[in-house]
Design an enzyme around this catalytic site. Sequence first.
Site, PDB file in Angstrom:
ATOM      1  N   GLY A   1       4.383  -6.132   0.037  1.00 12.60           N
ATOM      2  CA  GLY A   1       3.267  -5.966  -0.873  1.00 12.60           C
ATOM      3  C   GLY A   1       1.940  -6.349  -0.244  1.00 12.60           C
ATOM      4  N   SER A   2       1.040  -6.858  -1.047  1.00 12.73           N
ATOM      5  CA  SER A   2      -0.342  -7.063  -0.609  1.00 12.73           C
ATOM      6  C   SER A   2      -0.517  -8.165   0.437  1.00 12.73           C
ATOM      7  CB  SER A   2      -1.234  -7.364  -1.818  1.00 12.73           C
ATOM      8  OG  SER A   2      -1.314  -6.217  -2.648  1.00 12.73           O
ATOM      9  N   THR A   3       0.516  -8.995   0.658  1.00 11.73           N
ATOM     10  CA  THR A   3       0.380  -9.965   1.746  1.00 11.73           C
ATOM     11  C   THR A   3       0.216  -9.243   3.090  1.00 11.73           C
ATOM     12  OG1 THR A   3       2.793 -10.117   1.843  1.00 11.73           O
ATOM     13  CG2 THR A   3       1.642 -11.818   0.606  1.00 11.73           C
TER      14      THR A   3
END
Length: 588
Positions: A298-300
Site C-alpha cells: 500500500g501507501s508505505t
Amino acid sequence: MLQEPDTDLKGPNNPPKRGVLFHARELFRLRVDKSTSRVGLAAVCFVGLFGLIGGRLVHLAVTSENTSEVRRVTSSEISAARPNIVDRNGEILATDVKMVSVFAEPRNIIDKDEAVELLTAVLPDLDATDLRNKLGTKKGFVWVKREITPRQQAEVHRLGIPGVGFLPENKRVYPNAEAAAHVLGFANVDNVGIAGIEKYIDSMGLQDLNGAGFNISAEDLKPVELSIDLRVQHALRDELQKGMAKFKAKATAGAILDVNTGEIIALVSLPDYDPNNPVDALKDDNINRINVGVFEMGSTFKALTVAMALDSGKYNINSTFDARSGLRYGKFTIGDYHATRRILTTPEVFVHSSNIGTARMALGIGVEGHKAFLRKMGQLSRLETELPENAAPIIPPRWGELNTMTIAFGHGLAVAPLQALMAVGALVNGGVLIKPTFLKRTAEEARQNAMQVIKPETSEAMRYVMRLNASTPQGSAGSASIAGFFVGGKTGTAEKVVNGRYAKNKNFTTFTAIVPADKPKYVFLTIMDEPQAVEGTYGFSTAGWNAGPVTGNIIERVAPLLGVPPRFEPPVQPFPLMTRLGAWGSKP
C-alpha cells in the site's frame, strides 16, 4: 682309606627322590590325612571354572552386537547437543536439558506380550499394537518412548523387564514459550533444527560434526547471540495482541529494525505458537508474516517512489505535480482517496498520500528506471537472512507503464514486509542499504558489505516528509506521533486480492514509523490483516485508524527500553537543508 658316604643309600635321614606322578597318586589315595588337600584342590578347580564362565559372559555382554548398537545410539544422542541461544543481553532463549528415554532390545525380551502389557500400564499413551510390532522384530534396539518423566522412569525401572533400559538424551526447551518463536524456530525430538535460527545453526556445521561422530556437549559450544531484545520482544507481542483483539483483525505482525546496524531488535507474527509444542507451527495461520508472507504494502511504498524521484535529480523537494483530476491511462483512471483537486508539491504528495502525484513521479522516471531503482533497493529479489524461511516477491510478468503507475503507490507488487522495512531503513539512515540480520553486530560490521543507494540529501528529505506526515493535521501518521519522541511515519492500506480480484471489504494495513525523525535509530513496522471498523473509528478500517495507533502504543512503551528517552523540547533545525531550500512546511 676313608671313602665318601654313598648318597644313594635310603634311610630315615635320607629319603628317596619322588616325582610329580608319585605325589598325585598319593593325593588321591583314600587316606584321612589327605582329605583337606583334596577339598582345597577341588575348590580351586570350581572357582577357576566358574570364573572362566563368568568372564566369558562379561565379555559377551560388553562386545555383543546388541550392546554395540546401544552404545552407538547413546553416542549419537549425546553428540546431538545444541548451543544455547541467547538474546542481545544474554537472556536464554533456547537451551538443552537432560532427559531420559526408554529403549528395548527385542532379542533379549523373553515374554513380549507380558512386556507390552506392563509397559502400556505405566506408559498409557503408548500404542500397544505398535509396541508389540516393535518388540516382535529381531532388531537389537528400538525406542519404546522418548523423553519420559522421572516418575515414569521409576515406574518402568520397578517393572524389571530384561531387555528394557534407559538412555540419556538432550531435549531442546524454550523457557519463554511463544516469545520470538518465529525467529527461534524449533528442534525435533532428535534435537535437529527444523526451522528458524535452530535450522540455521545446523546449516553452519553442527550436524556435520555430529554426523562425523564428534561427541559434543552444550558446554563445548559457544552460545549463539541474537540481535533480539527479549524485553522489547515481550512488549511488542503484548501490544500487537491488544491491537489484534481491539480491531478484530485476522492476524497481525510487527518488527523493529536498527537502521544503523540492520539488527532485528524484535519480530512478532500473530497468531504464533509455542516452540515447546511445535506441532502448532504447522497451522496455516501461524506463518511468519514478516519473512514468509508477501503482500502489497500500500501507501508505505510511496516513500520509495518519492525517494526515487528526488534521487534521480529530475525532481526536487519543491517540484509540483498536478492532482486536480484523476490520471487516465487507457480505460483506467487513477484517483486519490482524499482528493485535494489541486497542484501539490513533493512534500504534499507524501503528506496527502496522493496516488496521482506518485504515479506521475514514476512515469517521469520511466518503467526501466523504476525497475532499476526497486531492484537496487532489494524489492525485486528474495531477501535472504539467517532464517531459512523467506519468500520471493510477486512481480508482474509483463511490466508496463500501467504497472509502474500502480506500483508507485503500492499496488501490483507484493513483497515480504521485512524487505520493505529494510528499504525504509536505507531511506532514513543516510542512504545505506544494510541487509537485515538476526545476529548481534556493530554498525562497523554492518557497513562492511552495505551499499550506498541514495544520496544523503535525499535521505534528509525523506526524514523530513515522514516527520511532516506525523506532525501536520493533513498527515495520516498523527495517530503514532507520541509526544517527546519526534516520530515520523507513513500509513499504507491495500485491498487484499481474493480469487484474483481486489476485495473492497478486506484490507491489509501497514504503518512504518521512524524514531527519532531527525536522526533515526529505529524503524517500526506494524501490519494488520483484515482489521475491522470498530467503535471510535467512524466506520473506517484504514491504517491510520488501526496500525497507526498500535504503532504509537509500541513506540511509547519500548522506546525507553531501546535507549531513546523522551525529549520535551523539539530539536533545533533538525532538517537544515530543507529549511534552506524553503520546502513546503519548513516555515512556521
